[in-house]
Scaffold this active site. Structure first.
Site, PDB file in Angstrom:
ATOM      1  N   LYS A 162      21.405  -3.658  -0.105  1.00 61.33           N
ATOM      2  CA  LYS A 162      19.975  -3.626   0.651  1.00 61.33           C
ATOM      3  C   LYS A 162      18.914  -3.476  -0.273  1.00 61.33           C
ATOM      4  O   LYS A 162      18.969  -2.444  -1.211  1.00 61.33           O
ATOM      5  CB  LYS A 162      19.811  -2.541   1.853  1.00 61.33           C
ATOM      6  CG  LYS A 162      18.431  -2.190   2.197  1.00 61.33           C
ATOM      7  CD  LYS A 162      18.650  -1.435   3.416  1.00 61.33           C
ATOM      8  CE  LYS A 162      17.578  -0.428   3.641  1.00 61.33           C
ATOM      9  NZ  LYS A 162      17.470   0.338   5.049  1.00 61.33           N
ATOM     10  N   LYS A 164      14.572  -3.161  -0.915  1.00 60.14           N
ATOM     11  CA  LYS A 164      13.274  -2.835  -0.257  1.00 60.14           C
ATOM     12  C   LYS A 164      12.466  -4.086  -0.628  1.00 60.14           C
ATOM     13  O   LYS A 164      12.418  -4.491  -1.899  1.00 60.14           O
ATOM     14  CB  LYS A 164      12.757  -1.785  -0.460  1.00 60.14           C
ATOM     15  CG  LYS A 164      13.375  -0.520  -0.346  1.00 60.14           C
ATOM     16  CD  LYS A 164      13.414  -0.172   1.157  1.00 60.14           C
ATOM     17  CE  LYS A 164      13.939   1.010   1.458  1.00 60.14           C
ATOM     18  NZ  LYS A 164      13.837   1.347   3.132  1.00 60.14           N
ATOM     19  N   LYS A 263      19.193   5.728  13.231  1.00 62.75           N
ATOM     20  CA  LYS A 263      19.025   7.086  12.572  1.00 62.75           C
ATOM     21  C   LYS A 263      18.923   8.203  13.602  1.00 62.75           C
ATOM     22  O   LYS A 263      18.209   8.052  14.468  1.00 62.75           O
ATOM     23  CB  LYS A 263      17.734   6.951  11.647  1.00 62.75           C
ATOM     24  CG  LYS A 263      17.756   6.013  10.490  1.00 62.75           C
ATOM     25  CD  LYS A 263      16.424   6.030  10.035  1.00 62.75           C
ATOM     26  CE  LYS A 263      16.639   5.022   8.905  1.00 62.75           C
ATOM     27  NZ  LYS A 263      15.031   4.491   8.324  1.00 62.75           N
TER      28      LYS A 263
HETATM   29  O1  NPG Z   1      20.208   5.674   1.169  1.00 66.52           O
HETATM   30  O2  NPG Z   1      19.393   7.420   2.334  1.00 66.52           O
HETATM   31  C1  NPG Z   1      19.361   6.367   1.609  1.00 66.52           C
HETATM   32  C2  NPG Z   1      17.933   5.634   1.985  1.00 66.52           C
HETATM   33  C3  NPG Z   1      18.046   4.487   2.696  1.00 66.52           C
HETATM   34  O3  NPG Z   1      16.511   2.878   2.424  1.00 66.52           O
HETATM   35  C4  NPG Z   1      16.768   3.954   2.926  1.00 66.52           C
HETATM   36  N1  NPG Z   1      15.586   4.549   3.709  1.00 66.52           N
HETATM   37  O4  NPG Z   1      13.295   2.701   5.523  1.00 66.52           O
HETATM   38  O5  NPG Z   1      15.449   3.133   5.935  1.00 66.52           O
HETATM   39  C5  NPG Z   1      14.345   3.245   5.227  1.00 66.52           C
HETATM   40  C6  NPG Z   1      14.496   4.281   4.002  1.00 66.52           C
HETATM   41  C7  NPG Z   1      13.728   5.495   4.117  1.00 66.52           C
HETATM   42  C8  NPG Z   1      13.615   6.451   2.903  1.00 66.52           C
HETATM   43  C9  NPG Z   1      12.575   5.814   5.012  1.00 66.52           C
HETATM   44  C10 NPG Z   1      13.191   7.600   3.113  1.00 66.52           C
HETATM   45  C11 NPG Z   1      12.088   6.820   4.953  1.00 66.52           C
HETATM   46  C12 NPG Z   1      12.249   7.991   4.040  1.00 66.52           C
END
Ligand code: NPG
Length: 370
Positions: A162, A164, A263
């Site tokens: 994935k 961003k 989540k």
């Molecule tokens: O591998 O834990 C991980 C990160 C996964 O991309 C990830 N998390 O938007 O889902 C999200 C993002 C995130 C990370 C959101 C930190 C908020 C804080």
């Protein structure tokens, strides 16, 4: 049955192995609240996923600390519960604040599983002995840096990538990955960086055969996502917008998404996650487990939850070494060469906490008793 006798809050800070950048922020460390519940001589652990800033959600470490200490703890301390599924409903008077509630609720599930001497997955209804693992790669300084990260994670065996995205870091990044790595399982996550006015630009991503596009529009929106989904062939996955089971019912009814990310911190813990999982299963909506840069403690909770049957897509549950070296648990979470993580088989979350490390990383502690 178990009792809740004492709650301990610890504010913990861990440096990240590498910075992590989303459409809303670049972070270099993770500060979070660790919750311990004591009862009947057993201890349960939970991790609060709220960040120091209100950029992913309204909650922060400071609001969660306040809400747990002053409102959640008084509703639970001194009480006996037949089952940890009863904890979340007993917090109904407190509106929202799901991350604060989840940290405590999940600690109660760990405590209950330890009391029964069973792995948490058993209590949750998990059916798998291992889960499929994917990675989330943040926004990089250049496409070459991104290519290097993708290569590293594919070599490590992860089952999907994935990335961003945000305006200015989207189609070109995806195009580069398709050109260099071919038809790998690939998805993008926008963290609410676009509006419906960007629909044409988002539709340009359709030609790349992505598994899904996650949360393209506003964090609290359902209606615009439904309009966007009608214009895209790429499935939309909702994350931020699904803050309750009710929100998921609305999103499914409006066809605002075809996939949902779960989540537990976002929806109030394990009980609500199971309800969300079951709702999605009933509507044939696949789910996968999200990640919030958790330490090994929160990560272990996620692994147990992701062992439920409708978690049919790889989750953002990767190895400890991608985030924290050392982690708060020893050994850390490992991912096998085929991109899977075994579900721990010991009692409760089934990982061993290194309390010296926790102590060294703790900035502040607070005990609350009945
Ligand atoms: O591998 O834990 C991980 C990160 C996964 O991309 C990830 N998390 O938007 O889902 C999200 C993002 C995130 C990370 C959101 C930190 C908020 C804080």
């Amino acid at each position: 049955m178990f009792h809740i006798e004492r709650l301990r809050l610890r504010l913990v800070r861990l440096p990240l192995v590498a910075f992590f950048e989303t459409s809303f922020a670049r972070v270099y460390d993770k500060t979070f609240i660790l919750v311990t519940i004591d009862g009947d001589g057993v201890e349960g652990l939970g991790e609060c996923v709220a960040d120091v800033d209100p950029y992913y959600s309204e909650e922060t470490t400071v609001t969660a600390w306040h809400v747990i200490k002053d409102f959640v703890a008084p509703l639970l301390l001194g009480r006996a519960f037949d089952h940890p599924r009863d904890v979340f409903p007993s917090l109904a008077r407190v509106r929202g604040n799901n991350m604060a509630k989840a940290a405590v609720e999940m600690a109660a599930w760990d405590l209950a599983a330890r009391r029964q001497n069973v792995p948490l997955s058993r209590l949750l209804g998990g059916t798998r002995s291992e889960i499929a693992s994917g990675v989330s790669i943040g926004i990089q300084d250049s496409l070459d840096d991104l290519a290097a990260k993708v290569k590293k994670e594919l070599d490590a065996g992860y089952r999907r990538i994935k990335i961003k995205i945000k305006p200015g870091w989207d189609a070109a990044a995806v195009e580069m990955i398709r050109a260099r790595f071919g038809a790998i399982p690939l998805m993008v996550d926008a963290n609410a960086a676009y509006t419906l006015a960007d629909a044409d630009r988002l539709a340009e991503l359709d030609r790349f055969g992505l598994m899904m596009i996650e949360q393209p529009l506003e964090y609290d929106d359902v209606r615009d996502h439904a309009a966007l989904q009608r214009r895209l062939t790429t499935p939309i996955c909702l994350d931020e917008s699904i803050h309750t089971v009710r929100a998921a019912e609305e999103a499914i009814a409006l066809e605002a998404c075809r996939i949902i990310n779960i989540k537990p911190g976002r929806v109030g813990g394990h009980r609500e996650s199971i309800r969300l999982h079951d709702l999605c299963a009933a509507h044939a909506v696949p789910v996968w487990h999200g990640g919030m840069l958790e330490s090994g403690i929160g990560r272990a909770h996620n692994i147990h939850l992701a062992s439920l049957p409708n978690f049919s897509l790889p989750g953002d549950i990767a190895a400890s070494r991608r985030y924290f070296v050392p982690d708060l648990i020893e050994p850390g979470i490992e991912v096998s060469r085929d991109g899977t993580v075994p579900v721990p088989t010991g009692p409760g979350i089934g990982v061993t906490v290194d309390w010296d490390r926790v102590k060294a990383a703790t900035l502040e502690t607070c005990d609350v008793r009945a």
